[in-house]
Structure formats: C-alpha cells, structure tokens
Design a protein around this motif. Structure first.
Motif, PDB file in Angstrom:
ATOM      1  N   TYR A   1       0.871  -1.181   0.000  1.00 39.49           N
ATOM      2  CA  TYR A   1       0.000   0.000   0.000  1.00 39.49           C
ATOM      3  C   TYR A   1       0.904   1.226   0.000  1.00 39.49           C
ATOM      4  O   TYR A   1       1.604   1.497   0.983  1.00 39.49           O
ATOM      5  N   ALA A   2       0.894   1.950  -1.123  1.00 36.21           N
ATOM      6  CA  ALA A   2       1.799   3.091  -1.300  1.00 36.21           C
ATOM      7  C   ALA A   2       1.018   4.390  -1.438  1.00 36.21           C
ATOM      8  O   ALA A   2       0.095   4.483  -2.245  1.00 36.21           O
ATOM      9  N   MET A   3       1.428   5.364  -0.670  1.00 34.85           N
ATOM     10  CA  MET A   3       0.864   6.704  -0.778  1.00 34.85           C
ATOM     11  C   MET A   3       1.937   7.644  -1.318  1.00 34.85           C
ATOM     12  O   MET A   3       3.090   7.582  -0.903  1.00 34.85           O
ATOM     13  N   VAL A   4       1.553   8.504  -2.241  1.00 35.30           N
ATOM     14  CA  VAL A   4       2.462   9.497  -2.803  1.00 35.30           C
ATOM     15  C   VAL A   4       2.016  10.873  -2.341  1.00 35.30           C
ATOM     16  O   VAL A   4       0.836  11.225  -2.435  1.00 35.30           O
ATOM     17  N   CYS A   5       2.973  11.646  -1.807  1.00 30.15           N
ATOM     18  CA  CYS A   5       2.664  13.008  -1.377  1.00 30.15           C
ATOM     19  C   CYS A   5       3.183  13.991  -2.419  1.00 30.15           C
ATOM     20  O   CYS A   5       4.377  14.013  -2.725  1.00 30.15           O
ATOM     21  N   ALA A   6       2.272  14.803  -2.967  1.00 28.49           N
ATOM     22  CA  ALA A   6       2.625  15.754  -4.022  1.00 28.49           C
ATOM     23  C   ALA A   6       2.353  17.180  -3.570  1.00 28.49           C
ATOM     24  O   ALA A   6       1.438  17.441  -2.792  1.00 28.49           O
ATOM     25  N   ALA A   7       3.179  18.106  -4.065  1.00 33.52           N
ATOM     26  CA  ALA A   7       2.952  19.535  -3.837  1.00 33.52           C
ATOM     27  C   ALA A   7       1.962  20.025  -4.888  1.00 33.52           C
ATOM     28  O   ALA A   7       2.226  19.929  -6.089  1.00 33.52           O
ATOM     29  N   VAL A   8       0.833  20.525  -4.444  1.00 31.78           N
ATOM     30  CA  VAL A   8      -0.236  20.936  -5.354  1.00 31.78           C
ATOM     31  C   VAL A   8      -0.739  22.321  -4.968  1.00 31.78           C
ATOM     32  O   VAL A   8      -0.991  22.593  -3.787  1.00 31.78           O
ATOM     33  N   ILE A   9      -0.864  23.179  -5.962  1.00 33.31           N
ATOM     34  CA  ILE A   9      -1.495  24.489  -5.763  1.00 33.31           C
ATOM     35  C   ILE A   9      -2.549  24.643  -6.839  1.00 33.31           C
ATOM     36  O   ILE A   9      -2.237  24.797  -8.027  1.00 33.31           O
ATOM     37  N   ALA A  10      -3.801  24.564  -6.431  1.00 35.67           N
ATOM     38  CA  ALA A  10      -4.922  24.700  -7.362  1.00 35.67           C
ATOM     39  C   ALA A  10      -5.606  26.042  -7.136  1.00 35.67           C
ATOM     40  O   ALA A  10      -5.777  26.487  -6.001  1.00 35.67           O
TER      41      ALA A  10
ATOM     42  N   ASP B   1      12.917  25.040 -12.028  1.00 36.79           N
ATOM     43  CA  ASP B   1      13.074  23.600 -11.851  1.00 36.79           C
ATOM     44  C   ASP B   1      12.232  23.108 -10.676  1.00 36.79           C
ATOM     45  O   ASP B   1      11.602  22.041 -10.750  1.00 36.79           O
ATOM     46  N   ARG B   2      12.218  23.882  -9.612  1.00 35.73           N
ATOM     47  CA  ARG B   2      11.410  23.540  -8.439  1.00 35.73           C
ATOM     48  C   ARG B   2       9.926  23.494  -8.797  1.00 35.73           C
ATOM     49  O   ARG B   2       9.209  22.550  -8.457  1.00 35.73           O
ATOM     50  N   LEU B   3       9.466  24.502  -9.505  1.00 37.54           N
ATOM     51  CA  LEU B   3       8.055  24.577  -9.869  1.00 37.54           C
ATOM     52  C   LEU B   3       7.649  23.475 -10.848  1.00 37.54           C
ATOM     53  O   LEU B   3       6.503  23.018 -10.843  1.00 37.54           O
ATOM     54  N   SER B   4       8.595  23.037 -11.670  1.00 36.50           N
ATOM     55  CA  SER B   4       8.263  22.047 -12.693  1.00 36.50           C
ATOM     56  C   SER B   4       7.907  20.686 -12.105  1.00 36.50           C
ATOM     57  O   SER B   4       7.220  19.885 -12.754  1.00 36.50           O
ATOM     58  N   SER B   5       8.356  20.414 -10.882  1.00 32.93           N
ATOM     59  CA  SER B   5       8.061  19.126 -10.252  1.00 32.93           C
ATOM     60  C   SER B   5       6.775  19.174  -9.436  1.00 32.93           C
ATOM     61  O   SER B   5       6.392  18.172  -8.825  1.00 32.93           O
ATOM     62  N   GLN B   6       6.100  20.324  -9.444  1.00 34.60           N
ATOM     63  CA  GLN B   6       4.878  20.494  -8.678  1.00 34.60           C
ATOM     64  C   GLN B   6       3.659  20.567  -9.590  1.00 34.60           C
ATOM     65  O   GLN B   6       3.784  20.761 -10.798  1.00 34.60           O
ATOM     66  N   VAL B   7       2.502  20.416  -8.993  1.00 33.78           N
ATOM     67  CA  VAL B   7       1.246  20.486  -9.739  1.00 33.78           C
ATOM     68  C   VAL B   7       0.614  21.835  -9.433  1.00 33.78           C
ATOM     69  O   VAL B   7       0.148  22.077  -8.318  1.00 33.78           O
ATOM     70  N   ILE B   8       0.594  22.703 -10.427  1.00 37.55           N
ATOM     71  CA  ILE B   8       0.159  24.086 -10.226  1.00 37.55           C
ATOM     72  C   ILE B   8      -0.757  24.491 -11.374  1.00 37.55           C
ATOM     73  O   ILE B   8      -0.385  24.341 -12.539  1.00 37.55           O
ATOM     74  N   GLY B   9      -1.955  24.991 -11.040  1.00 34.40           N
ATOM     75  CA  GLY B   9      -2.805  25.463 -12.124  1.00 34.40           C
ATOM     76  C   GLY B   9      -4.280  25.489 -11.787  1.00 34.40           C
ATOM     77  O   GLY B   9      -4.700  25.270 -10.646  1.00 34.40           O
ATOM     78  N   ALA B  10      -5.067  25.748 -12.813  1.00 37.80           N
ATOM     79  CA  ALA B  10      -6.518  25.736 -12.726  1.00 37.80           C
ATOM     80  C   ALA B  10      -7.007  24.291 -12.634  1.00 37.80           C
ATOM     81  O   ALA B  10      -6.221  23.348 -12.831  1.00 37.80           O
ATOM     82  N   PRO B  11      -8.287  24.077 -12.336  1.00 41.89           N
ATOM     83  CA  PRO B  11      -8.782  22.709 -12.143  1.00 41.89           C
ATOM     84  C   PRO B  11      -8.418  21.727 -13.249  1.00 41.89           C
ATOM     85  O   PRO B  11      -7.935  20.616 -12.955  1.00 41.89           O
ATOM     86  N   ASP B  12      -8.605  22.090 -14.510  1.00 37.36           N
ATOM     87  CA  ASP B  12      -8.301  21.161 -15.602  1.00 37.36           C
ATOM     88  C   ASP B  12      -6.810  20.830 -15.654  1.00 37.36           C
ATOM     89  O   ASP B  12      -6.421  19.683 -15.892  1.00 37.36           O
TER      90      ASP B  12
END
Length: 336
Positions: free
Chosen positions: A218-227, A277-288
């Motif tokens: 059972y694996a959980m992945v923690c991601a940096a997300v800014i929606a 480079d830091r920002l490229s590894s994160q999930v950033i954007g509008a809902p879609d």
C-alpha cells in the motif's frame, strides 16, 4: 476512468508562517484547515516535523495531532512524520499510545529516518554529538514497535494495547525497502524528491512481504499541489514557496513571503533556473490543469492513495485549493 476519483485523498500540513503572520496564527490556520479538510471528505490529515525553520511552525507534530484530533471528529490524524532519530523510541511510544487511547482508530504514526533539520539542530535534539547511521534505524523501529506489542522489558503506558497505524516515510529507496520487508504501508515524499519516486516505489513493491498489517503493498504518494481558479493565479500564489526553497538551499531560510514580495525578489539567472526547476516538479494550475497532472502522476506511480501539501501565503487561497481538489476527486461530501 479517473484514478483521482477512485483513490483516498489526504493532506500534509506544515503550518506555514508568513511575513504577514506569526506562529500562533499559523497554528490556528492549521486547525482551521483540518476542519475544512474533514468537511470536504479528505481521508487523513498529517503534520510534518521540521526544526529551526522560521517559515514552518510544525516542529511538534505530536502536540499538533492532539489539537487537530480534538478539533475534528472523523478524519484520521497523524505524523508526516515523526523523525525517529530525534526522539527516544520510548517517548514516541508513550505519546502515540496516549493519542490512540484518546482517539481510537484515528491516529497514524508516520515514521521518518532522517532528522529533518540541520546537523546542529539534530545534535541539540538528541543531546549528543554522535550522528545516527542508517544502520541504527531498524533497531530504533524494532524497539518502538516492541513497546506497542508488549515485547520490550519496559512498559510504555499506555502504548501497549493502543497501537496507532504505523507507516514508514521516505524520499529514497532505503525506507521503501524497510517498509516492504516489514509489510508496512509506505508514504513517499514526491513533493521534494520527485526524481526518486518511481525507483523507490518499485523497490517497495519488490521487497514487500505480507504481514498481519497488510497482505499487499500500500503506497501513498505526497505531491505539492497548488490549485486555483485560473492558471495565472495559481502560478502567482506559487511564487512564495519557490522562493522559500531557494532561500533554504542558500542556508538563509525565512518566513513564507507574499506573492508580491516573491515577484519583486531580485533573482539572478541561476536562481530563476532553480525556481523554475522547483516549480516544474509540482502540480500548479486551474482545475483542468491540476486534474490532468494528477491523473498522470497517479498512473505513473500506481499509487494507492494521494496526499497533498499546499504551501501558499494566503489562508483563503489554501482553503480554496483544497476545495478545488475535493471537487476534482468527487469526495463524498463535495459530491453532494
């Protein structure tokens, strides 16, 4: 088929301190976010352990867990994680046994192998100049588990009989292999070690041995997300945490700035490359945008659960980001 809608969604919080707030405000914001996450239908709410960092107030996750668990009623609350080298195993067992006795079935004990801080602070926490090696971690972990299972000579009241759900955390392959061999759930820190995510998860699954805790990995992945409601606004509010990373890397950590302060910072060409480079590894954007990126991440990692951390300066932006994610994931409460 949407993996995002099929998996549990959880929160990792660091209680960010900004140039416009203080630690007391940050801790109040954490409590507010936990209640918000519970109302939105998130599965668990974890608190990180960091020391000697002016921009992070979560230096005592055990105390924060007690506060958040008391302020909520159903969401699982835990550590993301307790950095075991910083603490005697007996103390951790007593603390989490107490938390589990007070909040049965709701407490997670996420355990990390690294100190999570600089060498000087690590020495102050352990009150010794001698560093712990990787070889010490399995013994520490065995001792900790023994207090909960009643196999140690000392009686860690009330740990025995009040065992929390134990997770191993990691940002490389070491803890992944230990979690696999012990048959424990594993949480990977994709948010700051994205290049190691796939290799570590592969090691975890390859080394997994069924246990009384889990019959399958059972694996959980923690991601940096800014929606946010627009891509432009998401990028704007992402600036402060990128600048914080830059300052931390330079050895001058500070509070989380405002987006305007981040935009006005006099970046050198090299610093701009580091930030991008830091920002490229994160999930950033509008809902879609966020939905597409997260679906890709979940497909590549085959994660069983997604945990999200959102470091933005304005509490309203942070609450809104988690609202958007809950809607994208069609969490039970948000779907209604």
């Amino acid at each position: 088929m949407s993996r995002l809608r099929d998996l549990p969604l959880s929160v990792l919080d660091l209680a960010p301190v900004t140039t416009a707030t203080d630690a007391r405000t940050a801790l109040g914001h954490t409590r507010e976010l936990a209640r918000h996450a519970e109302a939105l239908g998130y599965t668990r709410f974890w608190l990180a352990e960091h020391h000697n960092m002016p921009g992070i107030a979560s230096s005592s996750p055990t105390i924060l867990i007690a506060d958040v668990a008391a302020a909520t009623s159903t969401i699982k609350v835990g550590s993301g994680g307790v950095m075991l080298p910083n603490h005697p195993a007996l103390v951790v067992a007593e603390q989490f046994g107490t938390l589990t006795a007070l909040h049965p079935g709701r407490i997670d004990l996420g355990i990390g192998r690294a100190p999570g801080t600089d060498p000087q602070t690590a020495r102050a926490l352990r009150r010794t100049a001698g560093p712990l090696s990787a070889d010490d971690f399995p013994q520490q972990l065995q001792e900790l588990r023994g207090y909960f299972e009643g196999t140690e000579t000392l009686n860690a009241v009330p740990a025995h009989g009040n065992k929390p759900a134990v997770w191993l955390l990691g940002s490389s392959g070491y803890s992944a292999q230990v979690a696999g061999v012990l048959g424990l759930p594993f949480a990977f820190a994709h948010h700051f070690s994205s290049e190691n995510t796939i290799p570590a998860l592969q090691l975890y699954r390859q080394r997994f041995t069924p246990s009384e805790v889990l019959s399958e990995p059972y694996a959980m992945v923690c991601a940096a997300v800014i929606a946010a409601d627009t891509d432009d606004h998401a990028r704007w509010i992402a600036g402060p945490q990128a600048l914080s990373f830059l300052k931390l890397r330079a050895g001058t950590p500070g509070p989380l700035t405002t987006p305007q302060e981040a935009a006005d910072y006099p970046y050198s060409d090299l610093e701009r490359l580091i930030v991008e480079d830091r920002l490229s590894s994160q999930v950033i954007g509008a809902p879609d945008t966020v939905a597409k990126s997260l679906e890709d991440l979940l497909t590549r990692t085959a994660a069983d659960e997604l945990m999200v951390t959102t470091m933005v300066a304005d509490q309203k932006d942070r609450l809104r980001s988690y609202e958007i994610l809950a809607d994208l994931a069609a969490l039970p409460t948000s779907a209604g």
